[in-house]
Write a protein that holds these residues in place. Sequence first.
Motif, PDB file in Angstrom:
ATOM      1  N   LEU A 146     -18.548  86.487 -62.242  1.00 25.82           N
ATOM      2  CA  LEU A 146     -17.385  86.588 -61.368  1.00 25.82           C
ATOM      3  C   LEU A 146     -16.117  86.874 -62.164  1.00 25.82           C
ATOM      4  CD1 LEU A 146     -16.011  86.208 -58.579  1.00 25.82           C
ATOM      5  CD2 LEU A 146     -15.924  83.754 -59.054  1.00 25.82           C
TER       6      LEU A 146
ATOM      7  N   TYR B 213     -25.029  85.396 -62.108  1.00 18.31           N
ATOM      8  CA  TYR B 213     -23.803  85.701 -61.370  1.00 18.31           C
ATOM      9  C   TYR B 213     -22.640  85.835 -62.341  1.00 18.31           C
ATOM     10  CZ  TYR B 213     -26.511  83.975 -57.401  1.00 18.31           C
ATOM     11  OH  TYR B 213     -27.480  83.788 -56.456  1.00 18.31           O
TER      12      TYR B 213
ATOM     13  N   LYS C 252     -16.047  84.094 -65.057  1.00 24.81           N
ATOM     14  CA  LYS C 252     -17.044  83.037 -65.243  1.00 24.81           C
ATOM     15  C   LYS C 252     -18.441  83.592 -64.966  1.00 24.81           C
ATOM     16  CE  LYS C 252     -18.290  78.356 -63.882  1.00 24.81           C
ATOM     17  NZ  LYS C 252     -18.426  77.703 -65.194  1.00 24.81           N
ATOM     18  N   GLU C 253     -19.419  83.135 -65.747  1.00 25.23           N
ATOM     19  CA  GLU C 253     -20.797  83.555 -65.539  1.00 25.23           C
ATOM     20  C   GLU C 253     -21.682  82.340 -65.379  1.00 25.23           C
ATOM     21  OE1 GLU C 253     -20.461  86.885 -68.936  1.00 25.23           O
ATOM     22  OE2 GLU C 253     -22.380  86.925 -67.867  1.00 25.23           O
ATOM     23  N   ASP C 254     -22.753  82.477 -64.595  1.00 24.58           N
ATOM     24  CA  ASP C 254     -23.667  81.353 -64.397  1.00 24.58           C
ATOM     25  C   ASP C 254     -25.051  81.854 -63.968  1.00 24.58           C
ATOM     26  OD1 ASP C 254     -22.882  78.111 -62.880  1.00 24.58           O
ATOM     27  OD2 ASP C 254     -24.299  78.706 -64.464  1.00 24.58           O
TER      28      ASP C 254
ATOM     29  N   GLN D   3     -19.754  79.186 -53.420  1.00 28.04           N
ATOM     30  CA  GLN D   3     -19.378  78.048 -54.256  1.00 28.04           C
ATOM     31  C   GLN D   3     -18.651  78.498 -55.518  1.00 28.04           C
ATOM     32  OE1 GLN D   3     -23.137  75.977 -54.694  1.00 28.04           O
ATOM     33  NE2 GLN D   3     -22.698  74.623 -52.958  1.00 28.04           N
ATOM     34  N   MET D   4     -19.120  79.589 -56.110  1.00 25.12           N
ATOM     35  CA  MET D   4     -18.476  80.081 -57.341  1.00 25.12           C
ATOM     36  C   MET D   4     -17.063  80.574 -57.057  1.00 25.12           C
ATOM     37  SD  MET D   4     -21.066  82.143 -59.866  1.00 25.12           S
ATOM     38  CE  MET D   4     -19.984  82.444 -61.263  1.00 25.12           C
TER      39      MET D   4
ATOM     40  N   MET E 186     -17.803  90.071 -57.820  1.00 22.79           N
ATOM     41  CA  MET E 186     -18.998  89.287 -58.136  1.00 22.79           C
ATOM     42  C   MET E 186     -20.174  90.216 -58.395  1.00 22.79           C
ATOM     43  SD  MET E 186     -20.634  86.415 -58.392  1.00 22.79           S
ATOM     44  CE  MET E 186     -19.938  84.982 -57.571  1.00 22.79           C
TER      45      MET E 186
ATOM     46  N   MET F  61     -13.657  78.894 -58.455  1.00 23.49           N
ATOM     47  CA  MET F  61     -12.798  79.740 -59.274  1.00 23.49           C
ATOM     48  C   MET F  61     -11.379  79.816 -58.704  1.00 23.49           C
ATOM     49  SD  MET F  61     -12.451  81.771 -61.833  1.00 23.49           S
ATOM     50  CE  MET F  61     -13.589  83.007 -62.446  1.00 23.49           C
TER      51      MET F  61
ATOM     52  N   ASN G 187     -11.839  89.143 -55.955  1.00 17.17           N
ATOM     53  CA  ASN G 187     -12.995  88.537 -56.611  1.00 17.17           C
ATOM     54  C   ASN G 187     -14.093  89.587 -56.727  1.00 17.17           C
ATOM     55  OD1 ASN G 187     -12.393  85.449 -56.548  1.00 17.17           O
ATOM     56  ND2 ASN G 187     -11.916  86.141 -54.483  1.00 17.17           N
TER      57      ASN G 187
ATOM     58  N   ASN H 180     -24.402  80.480 -53.299  1.00 15.22           N
ATOM     59  CA  ASN H 180     -23.997  80.538 -54.708  1.00 15.22           C
ATOM     60  C   ASN H 180     -22.689  81.305 -54.884  1.00 15.22           C
ATOM     61  OD1 ASN H 180     -26.368  79.182 -55.278  1.00 15.22           O
ATOM     62  ND2 ASN H 180     -27.499  81.033 -55.855  1.00 15.22           N
TER      63      ASN H 180
END
Lengths: 260, 269
Positions: free
Chosen positions: B169, B167, B194-196, B210-211, B155, B215, B153, B207
Amino acid sequence: GAAMMKSDKQWYQRRVRGLLTRASSVFYDYATEQFTTVKVDGGDCLVTKVGSLDSAKRFVDPTTSKSFTYNFLKNEASEVEEVPRDTNVEGWREAVQSALKGYLDEVYPAHVSAVYANLADDMINLTICIEDHKYNPANFWNGKWKSKWEVSFPTAGGHSKVTGNMRVQVHYYEDGNVQLLTNKEVEESVQLSSPAEGAAHIVQFIKSSETAYQIAINENYHKMSDTTFKALRRNLPITQSLIDWHKLQSLKVGKDIMNR
Amino acid sequence: MGGEDDEKKLEKALDLMRRVPPQNISKHLAGLIDLCPSLTEELLSAVDQPLSVKLDDMKKENFIICDYNRDGDSFRSPWSNIYYPYISDGYLPPVQLRTIEEELNSAFKIYADMYYGEGTLSSVYVWDIDNGFAAAILIKKTIQGTGCWDAINIMEVTERLGRPSHYKLTTTIMTWLKDDDFGMNLGGSVMRQKEDDIASDGGHTVNIGQMVEAMENNIRQQIDGIYFGKTRDIINGMRSLTSLSQKKNLTAGLSAELAGALSKRKPLE
């Protein structure tokens, strides 16, 4: 100057030739190992080691009794010639081919096969190669099923061992790269009194082996999914809920955690 | 001119790597590097290889090795923050980053225990990026002779004054399962991104955690679908367990029945 350039060019040509020679034996091994299919005069034929005439690029298709030159890079056949059939073995070969076709039509949507036969030291040697594949590059996957069956028996007939090898391969490569490989060996002795009867027994053994194998593969999928995969990583912690990261963060970065 | 050539070569090389059997990635990668030595750095960083492990002699604990904790031929342990083999001048993260790194290591150790259980190793490495930091959160689970799961992962955290942090990932899961008795080998890798934008007043651990959790759960589900669903469907599409002619008759029979039933219905008033 110019002299240097010429020797550079020669060195380069030698190197390319060397690469191509090594490459061609790699192509031969790969294509024959894969039971690659090729169109010969409009019909599908197999490229196999058993059907190789020169261990390089001449192959024979026993169904049509034609030989051809195979171009590995283009997957094309050329220089097609008629080959006389071997009357010593054709009775048996044709009987097996005919019985086999009935079975293949029953279960394989797109099969290609070849039944090879030869006579050596008063023994008839039969090799059966079966292939079925599905290519779907638009959806990033392809699959191949292949099996090879061999039996040797005296010309007068007998009770002989049929050995088989079945292989399935699937490749899925959308947003990733996943491959499945399976492989199984089987054997059984069958009665071979006459071409028609012997062919029926051989094909019956092939049919029951392949059917059992496909069922077993499906069952093994269940097992792998329910047991092995779950043991690798759970879908949720034992609490059956997602982790409370706030709680986790507030835990002291203690010696006992770091030293586990 | 050389650069453009190299770019095309790299594209073709990566395309080739996508199609080779994942079980043999290391071998094929070595072969590719042999053919195009000028692309070594790019190839090694672009293609994910199975994770390797080293022992931290001081803390008596294993750690995962990768590009993100490498300096030359040595690798930094997240437990002792020392390089193995020892080098005195290896890159060390600045104090604030090392603190984040320690916190993420202990959090993900618990995460790994809760999802992966026995035989799992986790390691987190943190480094500076513009306006933030990046973390490599690695997990390796092995079941001797039966299966392996490697998670990488990456990040990237970008902090923005008075606004939520960004963020990004990128997760790659490499996993294989085999049954030697049966002669079955299923393996490969899946990658997702994924982005957030999330408020980070309380720090980043929650954060990030959780991401990554969401994922990995999502990818696990996809792997389940692809490995055990899709590949199985492909096999059953190549060979039928019921006679193909029977299938045709069944379909024809159903159509006839349906047609018969429809013809008997009263017309609508």
